[in-house]
Design an enzyme around this catalytic site. Structure first.
Site, short mmCIF file in Angstrom:
data_model
loop_
_atom_site.label_atom_id
_atom_site.label_comp_id
_atom_site.label_asym_id
_atom_site.label_seq_id
_atom_site.Cartn_x
_atom_site.Cartn_y
_atom_site.Cartn_z
N ARG A 23 0.87 -1.19 0.00
CA ARG A 23 0.00 0.00 0.00
C ARG A 23 0.89 1.23 0.00
NH1 ARG A 23 -2.74 0.48 5.05
NH2 ARG A 23 -1.29 2.17 5.35
N GLU A 45 4.47 7.39 2.65
CA GLU A 45 5.35 6.23 2.83
C GLU A 45 4.86 5.09 1.94
OE1 GLU A 45 5.15 3.56 6.01
OE2 GLU A 45 3.02 3.86 6.37
N ASN A 92 4.37 0.92 2.08
CA ASN A 92 4.30 -0.21 3.02
C ASN A 92 4.52 -1.53 2.30
OD1 ASN A 92 3.34 1.09 5.62
ND2 ASN A 92 1.84 1.86 4.15
N SER A 142 -2.72 -3.04 5.64
CA SER A 142 -4.04 -3.45 6.11
C SER A 142 -5.16 -2.54 5.60
CB SER A 142 -4.05 -3.50 7.63
OG SER A 142 -3.70 -2.25 8.14
N LYS A 201 12.12 3.13 6.19
CA LYS A 201 12.02 4.56 5.88
C LYS A 201 13.34 5.07 5.29
CE LYS A 201 7.87 4.97 7.87
NZ LYS A 201 7.44 3.59 8.10
N LYS A 241 11.40 10.21 11.47
CA LYS A 241 10.89 8.83 11.43
C LYS A 241 11.98 7.80 11.71
CE LYS A 241 7.53 9.84 7.80
NZ LYS A 241 6.87 9.31 6.59
N GLU A 301 7.06 0.34 11.64
CA GLU A 301 5.76 0.30 10.98
C GLU A 301 4.65 0.28 12.03
OE1 GLU A 301 5.11 0.64 7.93
OE2 GLU A 301 7.21 0.60 7.34
N GLY A 302 3.46 0.64 11.58
CA GLY A 302 2.29 0.42 12.43
C GLY A 302 1.82 1.66 13.17
N ARG A 358 -8.00 7.46 4.82
CA ARG A 358 -8.05 7.62 6.27
C ARG A 358 -8.11 9.11 6.57
NH1 ARG A 358 -2.75 4.51 7.95
NH2 ARG A 358 -2.16 5.37 5.94
#
Ligand code: ADP
Ligand code: MG
Ligand code: MG
Length: 508
Positions: free
Chosen positions: A134, A153, A155, A160, A335, A397, A401-402, A484
């Protein structure tokens, strides 16, 4: 233009209208599986002892306007991005150089690299790898007022919300197209009469990636031959289970592929079928051979609580199953890799990795990069990060992740000064992307709270790619998106981390 689109959107709701809409959305969400297991803000600790409860996923009541040019460009670039990250993963030497710079300051990266080296020494049992990716963006508005797509970014592991975002699109579409007076609909507004959100094929795209890998695995490698399945490797404490079920159900119903879930039971079951296969998920009586390991776990250091977890990850990596992702592909999503690509010298790397891609397309990929810097001595990055004024326009950063791991704006200089200078190379500095400042929406959080206010939206586009370690690509596809939306004042962005709500797009 942007001003007129956002003004008076979304329409004001009277108390009665809001109550009606919230009830409709709550019921739609549970009825259709737009749901999550409740976290501590919804049910106090111990309040769900049998794990039976579910609540609506955090969602916006209205779709958010999003510039069509940015949406189209993100979609158009996804397959090039897929190829870029597959290509980086195939270049162990290039990736290894970057990883080596991180190893002494980042134990997690160091341990992942060790897994790779251990399996490489034995010889990888599988030469195919699968990516379900993604790529995340915002529509950046420059000081001159121009709008451009900028990447937040990329992924490469556990990307998800494909399952739930397709449902949000469906829910907003039903609200938009219901005739006045029906049980679920909106008050009138010109923007709500024009269009519905574009089709969202995230579930089809992601599960067809898994299906292609499953098929490419070929026949059982066991004697006697075993039935084949796809394994979802998940966290025991996962709350976003319905998102995973959406993919898993599609795999079963559309592709007729058996699939199951592996959690911490990997420890007890992995020796049942060594190296060439993994134990079956739900049914202890029948043993399946796993063709494809889809990781929705093992992306964060806190999931590795003991050496057993690293052994389990190593076992997955050395198995003959196709990994989604391999350790190397996970590391390609660091990153630091994104920062190196975004540097002015990144063009040479891009041209190398995308050697059969048109220069004009590579330029379009580059145009999505926001400025990023390392923090080496005397570097521009260090200067920008330590100066309290320039830090305000940046985010710092780590290789994580997450969500919930970054340091923002005014906190950056003090944070860096609290770390030994030798650790700074584990971090990258990125210029903040500035989306339109006059967007608004209303969110229904998963504890039932309703929030209205200024918002920022982040678009994710899904892609899937299957390739051989020689670099040969067997499948490259894209489709589906995630929007989002979060309060404008909120720095972080994750839905699972509790910052954002799921949304869909109205293109303008
Ligand atoms: P993670 O891999 O943890 O999701 P991200 O790079 O996506 O890390 O950062 C988390 C969140 O921080 C994003 O969802 C976004 O809301 C915000 N963010 C990250 N980079 C930027 C940026 N350059 N400009 C604005 N916001 C950003
Ligand atoms: Mg990420
Ligand atoms: Mg992110």
């Amino acid at each position: 233009m942007a001003q007129s689109i956002y003004s008076n959107y979304p329409p004001e709701l009277s108390a009665a209208q809001q109550k009606f809409l919230v009830t409709a959305v709550k019921d739609w969400a549970i009825h259709n599986g737009l749901a999550v297991r409740p976290g501590p803000t919804v049910v106090p600790e111990g309040g769900n002892p049998n794990g039976v409860l579910a609540t609506n996923a955090p969602v916006t009541l209205f779709p958010s306007p999003f510039p069509r040019t940015c949406f189209t460009e993100a979609t158009a670039l996804q397959e090039v991005y897929n190829k870029l990250y597959a290509s980086i993963t195939c270049n162990e030497e290039w990736l290894g150089e970057i990883v080596k710079g991180l190893i002494e300051v980042d134990d997690f990266v160091a341990n992942l690299w060790k897994v790779h080296l251990a399996v490489q020494k034995e010889g990888y049992a599988q030469n195919l790898a699968l990516g379900l990716y993604r790529s995340d963006y915002m529509a950046h508005v420059s000081p001159a007022g121009d709008t451009a797509l900028k990447q937040v970014e990329f992924n490469t592991i556990s990307s998800s919300f494909g399952g739930l975002s397709a449902l949000v699109r469906q829910m907003h579409t039903e609200l938009l197209t219901s005739p006045p007076g029906s049980s679920i609909n909106y008050p009138s507004h010109p923007l709500l009469q024009s269009e519905v959100p574009p089709e969202n094929t995230a579930v089809e795209t992601l599960s067809s990636g898994l299906a292609v890998a499953h098929k490419a695995y070929g026949a059982s490698k066991s004697t006697p031959a075993l039935p084949l399945c796809v394994a979802f490797v998940v966290q025991d404490t996962e709350r976003n289970v319905f998102d995973q079920h959406a993919l898993s159900e599609h795999l079963k119903k559309t592709h007729n592929i058996p699939r199951g879930y592996l959690g911490s039971n990997i420890h007890s079951r992995r020796q049942l079928i060594p190296t060439t296969a993994l134990p079956p998920p739900h049914s202890p009586d029948s043993i399946f051979e796993v063709t494809t390991v889809y990781l929705r776990a093992y992306y964060s250091p806190d999931e590795y609580t003991s050496s057993r977890d690293w052994e389990a990850r190593t076992h997955l990596e050395r198995s003959a199953a196709i990994k989604c992702p391999t350790v190397l592909n996970q590391l390609s999503g660091c990153k630091k890799v994104q920062q190196v690509l975004a540097e002015p010298t990144g063009l040479d790397h891009l041209t190398g990795f995308l050697n059969d891609v048109d220069a004009s397309l590579i330029e379009r990929v580059r145009a999505t990069f926001a400025p990023q810097y390392d923090l080496s001595p005397n570097s521009k990055g260090r200067e920008l990060a330590l100066n309290p004024e320039t830090a305000l326009n940046h985010v710092l950063k780590p290789q994580r992740e997450g969500g919930g791991n970054n340091v923002y704006k005014a906190d950056i200089p003090g944070f860096l000064q609290s770390l030994p200078e030798s650790d700074w190379k584990g971090w990258v500095l990125m210029e903040l992307i500035n989306p339109a400042s006059n967007a608004q929406n209303v969110a229904l959080r998963n504890d039932g709270e309703v929030l209205r206010g200024d918002v920022i939206s982040e678009l994710g586009v899904y892609g899937t790619i299957l390739w051989e370690d020689t670099g040969k690509i067997l499948h490259n596809n894209h489709g589906g998106y995630l929007l989002r939306t979060k309060g404008k004042e909120v720095n972080e962005g994750g839905v699972a981390a509790g910052f954002s709500s799921l949304d869909s797009v109205l293109l303008f």
